[in-house]
Write a protein that holds these residues in place. Structure first.
Motif, PDB file in Angstrom:
ATOM      1  N   ALA A 104       0.825  -1.201   0.000  1.00 34.87           N
ATOM      2  CA  ALA A 104       0.000   0.000   0.000  1.00 34.87           C
ATOM      3  C   ALA A 104       0.867   1.263   0.000  1.00 34.87           C
ATOM      4  CB  ALA A 104      -0.938  -0.004   1.208  1.00 34.87           C
ATOM      5  N   LYS A 105       1.964   1.219   0.714  1.00 36.17           N
ATOM      6  CA  LYS A 105       2.842   2.391   0.736  1.00 36.17           C
ATOM      7  C   LYS A 105       3.473   2.621  -0.622  1.00 36.17           C
ATOM      8  CE  LYS A 105       5.788   4.834   3.876  1.00 36.17           C
ATOM      9  NZ  LYS A 105       6.452   4.831   5.190  1.00 36.17           N
ATOM     10  N   ARG A 106       3.832   1.548  -1.267  1.00 32.63           N
ATOM     11  CA  ARG A 106       4.377   1.702  -2.609  1.00 32.63           C
ATOM     12  C   ARG A 106       3.331   2.284  -3.556  1.00 32.63           C
ATOM     13  NH1 ARG A 106       5.305  -2.368  -7.457  1.00 32.63           N
ATOM     14  NH2 ARG A 106       7.127  -1.432  -8.423  1.00 32.63           N
ATOM     15  N   ALA A 107       2.059   1.881  -3.386  1.00 31.26           N
ATOM     16  CA  ALA A 107       0.987   2.415  -4.220  1.00 31.26           C
ATOM     17  C   ALA A 107       0.835   3.922  -4.022  1.00 31.26           C
ATOM     18  CB  ALA A 107      -0.329   1.700  -3.915  1.00 31.26           C
ATOM     19  N   VAL A 108       1.020   4.397  -2.795  1.00 31.13           N
ATOM     20  CA  VAL A 108       0.968   5.845  -2.546  1.00 31.13           C
ATOM     21  C   VAL A 108       2.043   6.548  -3.364  1.00 31.13           C
ATOM     22  CG1 VAL A 108       1.350   7.645  -0.820  1.00 31.13           C
ATOM     23  CG2 VAL A 108      -0.061   5.673  -0.250  1.00 31.13           C
TER      24      VAL A 108
END
Length: 227
Positions: A104-108
């Motif tokens: 999810a952090k990478r998606a941000v």
């Protein structure tokens, strides 16, 4: 109208919500949403108070009634773009939770590339970043780690996610230039990679799994668990 110095006003990310009925036609949320959209489309350097005022159909100085200065605006943008941590970071075993957290952090960073240099810099964390940190720390503590050991795990995972999210582009030399230079023998492994068929897969998940393999070995190491 003078603009307050950055250190002369409170951090707006931690201010309480506006009282009911206190909304104006131009709101802080509207300013931040417009700024995030502009940064997503054209980069953070494109965001300015005059540009936002034109976008919102407002007088430039009217924005300062809601956001004290540009640094405060960027802090608010970052907090809005990051948003809350993923639900998957709160359920299951520590590995599944940190996997969901890392993805999810990478998606941000993929959706808002301008956020990566900001979170990698020296800015203080706002509520959204604190919520992400709390979720990752909780995954470790729920697995039996101390807060200090959980922080060490979060540091490793977070460092991988940030590094793997950096937009590198194609920085490799051209094969023809390397061969023509007469130095191909100095870089045999690099040349093998350049001449191989391009790999269109995404190595992020594989890399994250290897990082968590290392974390698991450390978490389960009897030597670490001895006083």
């Amino acid at each position: 109208m003078p603009v307050p110095a950055p250190d002369a006003v409170p951090d707006p990310r931690w201010s309480p919500p506006a009282a009911p009925g206190a909304r104006r036609p131009l709101t802080r949320d509207a300013i931040v949403d417009a700024a995030v959209a502009l940064a997503d489309a054209e980069g953070l350097e494109s965001v300015s108070m005059p540009r936002l005022a034109r976008t919102l159909g407002a007088a430039p100085m009217s924005l300062y009634r809601h956001v004290a200065h540009k640094d405060a605006l960027v802090d608010l943008m970052l907090d809005a773009a990051i948003g809350p941590p993923p639900a998957g970071a709160a359920t299951g075993g520590w590995r599944a939770r940190l996997t969901a957290w890392g993805r999810a952090k990478r998606a941000v960073f993929a959706d808002h590339p301008w956020t990566l240099p900001l979170v990698s810099g020296s800015r203080r964390m706002g509520p959204a970043e604190c919520a992400w940190a709390e979720a990752a720390l909780r995954a470790g503590v729920d697995a039996g780690l101390s807060v200090a050991d959980a922080l060490a795990v979060v540091h490793v995972v977070n460092s991988y996610v940030r590094g793997a999210s950096a937009p590198l582009g194609d920085r490799a030399p051209r094969t023809a230039d390397l061969l023509a230079s007469g130095r191909a023998a100095d870089f045999p492994l690099l040349l093998d990679l350049l001449e191989a068929a391009p790999d269109t897969g995404d190595p992020f998940d594989d890399g994250l799994a290897r990082v968590l393999d290392g974390v698991a070995a450390w978490v389960d190491d009897p030597a670490r668990q001895r006083p």
